[in-house]
Design an enzyme around this catalytic site. Structure first.
Site, short mmCIF file in Angstrom:
data_model
loop_
_atom_site.label_atom_id
_atom_site.label_comp_id
_atom_site.label_asym_id
_atom_site.label_seq_id
_atom_site.Cartn_x
_atom_site.Cartn_y
_atom_site.Cartn_z
N SER A 20 -18.67 24.34 57.33
CA SER A 20 -17.30 24.06 57.77
C SER A 20 -17.27 22.88 58.73
CB SER A 20 -16.69 25.30 58.44
OG SER A 20 -17.51 25.74 59.51
N ASN A 107 -18.25 34.72 66.41
CA ASN A 107 -16.97 35.37 66.08
C ASN A 107 -15.98 35.29 67.24
OD1 ASN A 107 -18.44 35.92 63.85
ND2 ASN A 107 -18.49 38.15 64.11
N THR A 152 30.94 22.08 51.24
CA THR A 152 30.43 23.40 50.88
C THR A 152 30.28 23.32 49.36
OG1 THR A 152 32.63 24.33 50.59
CG2 THR A 152 31.63 24.58 52.78
N HIS A 153 29.26 23.95 48.84
CA HIS A 153 28.95 23.85 47.39
C HIS A 153 28.77 22.39 46.97
CE1 HIS A 153 30.45 28.05 47.13
NE2 HIS A 153 31.30 27.61 48.04
N SER A 283 10.49 -0.88 44.63
CA SER A 283 9.91 -0.42 43.37
C SER A 283 9.04 -1.53 42.81
CB SER A 283 11.04 -0.09 42.40
OG SER A 283 10.58 -0.17 41.08
N LYS A 289 15.52 -2.11 43.97
CA LYS A 289 15.49 -0.76 44.52
C LYS A 289 15.12 -0.67 46.00
CE LYS A 289 15.33 2.91 42.74
NZ LYS A 289 14.81 4.01 41.96
N ASN A 291 13.96 2.72 48.03
CA ASN A 291 13.75 4.16 47.87
C ASN A 291 13.53 4.83 49.23
OD1 ASN A 291 13.89 4.00 45.05
ND2 ASN A 291 11.74 3.37 44.94
N GLU A 296 11.79 11.56 51.26
CA GLU A 296 11.28 12.31 50.09
C GLU A 296 9.94 12.96 50.42
OE1 GLU A 296 12.12 10.07 46.13
OE2 GLU A 296 12.03 8.60 47.74
N TYR A 323 -14.33 40.76 61.81
CA TYR A 323 -14.55 39.39 61.34
C TYR A 323 -15.14 39.41 59.94
CZ TYR A 323 -16.15 34.67 60.66
OH TYR A 323 -16.33 33.43 60.12
N GLN A 328 -13.07 31.80 57.91
CA GLN A 328 -13.36 30.36 58.03
C GLN A 328 -12.29 29.54 57.30
OE1 GLN A 328 -17.47 28.91 58.00
NE2 GLN A 328 -16.95 27.77 56.16
N LYS A 331 -8.85 27.62 58.93
CA LYS A 331 -8.73 26.38 59.70
C LYS A 331 -8.01 25.27 58.96
CE LYS A 331 -12.56 27.82 62.06
NZ LYS A 331 -12.53 28.88 61.03
N1 ARG Z 1 -17.62 28.78 60.95
C1 ARG Z 1 -17.27 30.15 61.14
C2 ARG Z 1 -15.78 30.33 61.05
O1 ARG Z 1 -15.10 29.39 61.10
C3 ARG Z 1 -17.73 30.60 62.47
C4 ARG Z 1 -18.00 32.04 62.61
C5 ARG Z 1 -19.14 32.45 61.77
N2 ARG Z 1 -19.59 33.72 62.10
C6 ARG Z 1 -20.50 34.37 61.38
N3 ARG Z 1 -20.86 35.48 61.78
N4 ARG Z 1 -20.96 33.86 60.27
O2 ARG Z 1 -15.26 31.43 60.91
#
Ligand code: ARG
Length: 470
Positions: A20, A107, A152-153, A283, A289, A291, A296, A323, A328, A331
């Site tokens: 990650s 964790n 309205t509408h 465009s 044009k 835009n 959008e 956990y 993970q 994020k």
């Molecule tokens: N990269 C992990 C996460 O974002 C960190 C926690 C990992 N914990 C574990 N026991 N493997 O959740």
């Protein structure tokens, strides 16, 4: 970090799959601040010596410099931001670095980091929503007396001040800022630190001390925050992330509706506004044009942000306590939802700037002069009521007058006393001078109405709601 009980290495494919660090390195600052708070507590309870704590601080200073200078070597083999930073710390200062993780788990570490990050992000979102609201209020003052149809509408309904509609948009922004702020203050920065892997800490760290240190590091104005009341929830909950992403989705739904109005208004069919060069594009094939891409894209990104909210709910719905590695996946949803919302708030502030939000007064006047939509009709119904005609009868008489005007292909502005009398004897000639759209707008004197004085009052109120946040 855990190789002790393993004899083999993870497969290359697995390494790529489970890393990650490519995205969670964004948490580096929070990770270091959380670790510093934790290290201070470890020193207080005698796990670290003063010298070791000093080494840790020094190590983190160097790591901060390396990351800020773009010189830090992020390694996929080290999986995530937490292990990358800890490994570098140990490389720099030796055994003290290895002691830092005593009683802590990734964790409670990741839950702490993400909470701090969300708090800061929420602060930025509040500011951006307020800033957009303030720009819109400026435009409202500038175009105070421009009258447009309210729909309205998507059919012309009654005349309204453009400023009143802009005040509605600014009101959304004030609400959104308040809502994000409320979510932030609710539980976002409650502290999971000291929950360890899921059951708590065996070395006697003071979780309240840790909570205070985390709060102070996140936001100087904060001192004490709550400790999450249960270690299992501390590492297993992501409600704070849901709340923040919901707040983003809600804000985006407002921005999207605003964007949609501007897109419509900038068409040749409406022509109410022209958006500036800085927020529109041409465009590649049609030289004529212009835009409204900024608007959008805001509308388009709304789907993406709402999608992140759904993915978070889906992520959480079947997770057993506590956990699970699934978490993970929270994020990227949080990062992207808040990135997009922040960008959209900023871009919309540009769209509403004086240079880019140009109101075509003549064009709007031409629309009103055309008489299309017969918005003057409400004047007639109101006037009849004031003459003592029951509203339902007044509605019927007015309806017949509209039919008359429509059949003759004329406008309300062309009506004469003779026309009125031909429709109903209760339509007296005095009515003719009551037909202006301005008069109708001004008669809405109620608190939230369109009369000039009311709009000015509401704008003043908005300004105070949109004041700078802490
Ligand atoms: N990269 C992990 C996460 O974002 C960190 C926690 C990992 N914990 C574990 N026991 N493997 O959740």
């Amino acid at each position: 970090m855990w190789q002790g009980r393993f004899s083999g290495k993870p497969d290359k494919l697995m390494q790529e799959f489970s890393q990650s660090v490519s995205f969670d390195q964004r948490l580096w600052r929070e990770d270091i601040q959380g670790s510093l708070a934790y290290a201070a507590e470890l020193q207080r309870i005698g796990i670290l010596t003063k010298k070791e704590l000093a080494d840790i601080k020094k190590g983190f200073r160097q790591i901060t410099e390396e990351i800020e200078a773009g010189k830090f070597q992020w390694k996929v083999e080290l999986e995530d931001v937490h292990m990358n930073i800890e490994s570098r710390l140990t490389q720099l200062i030796g055994d003290a670095g290895k002691k830092l993780h005593t009683g802590r788990s990734r964790n409670d570490q990741v839950a702490t980091d993400l909470r701090m990050w969300c708090w800061r992000r929420a602060t930025e979102l509040v500011k951006a929503a307020q800033a957009l609201g303030r720009v819109i209020v400026e435009r409202a003052h500038e175009h105070m007396d421009v009258i447009i149809p309210a729909y309205t509408h998507l059919q012309r309904a009654q005349p309204v001040r453009l400023s009143h509609q802009l005040a509605a948009y600014a009101g959304w922004m004030a609400d959104d800022a308040g809502f994000v702020d409320f979510q932030r203050l609710l539980t976002m920065l409650d502290s999971p630190l000291g929950a360890g892997a899921c059951t708590g800490n065996s070395f006697g760290v003071d979780q309240h001390e840790l909570a205070g240190a985390i709060a102070a590091a996140t936001d100087r104005g904060l001192r004490q925050r709550k400790v999450i009341h249960n270690s299992l929830r501390a590492v297993g909950d992501r409600d704070f992330a849901l709340d923040l992403v919901y707040a983003c989705a809600r804000c985006m739904s407002h921005l999207s509706r605003i964007a949609e109005d501007l897109i419509l208004w900038s068409t040749a069919e409406f022509g109410f506004i022209t958006l500036g060069d800085a927020v529109t594009t041409g465009s590649s094939i049609m030289p004529q044009k212009r835009n409204p891409d900024a608007c959008e894209l805001v509308r388009g990104k709304t789907g993406r942000v709402v999608g992140h909210l759904m993915s978070l709910f889906t992520l959480l719905k079947g997770l057993p306590m506590t956990y699970n590695r699934d978490l993970q996946e929270d994020k990227e949803a949080v990062f992207d939802a808040t990135d997009q919302t922040l960008a959209c708030l900023r871009v919309m502030a540009l769209v509403f700037s004086k240079e880019n939000f140009k109101v075509n007064r003549e064009r709007i006047q031409a629309h009103l002069d055309s008489g299309a939509g017969y918005m003057e009709a409400m004047n007639v119904a109101d006037w009849l009521v004031l003459q003592g005609v029951p509203f339902r009868d007044g509605h019927d008489i007015t309806g017949r007058l509209v039919k008359y005007v429509e059949q003759k292909g004329m406008r309300f502005a062309d009506l004469t006393a003779k026309d009125l009398a031909a429709v109903d004897k209760r339509l007296k000639p005095e009515l003719l001078k009551e037909l202006s759209l301005e008069a109708l707008v001004e008669r809405k004197q109620v608190y939230a109405g369109t009369a000039r004085a009311r709009v000015l009052e509401r704008l003043a109120e908005l300004k105070s709601w949109l004041g700078e946040s802490r």
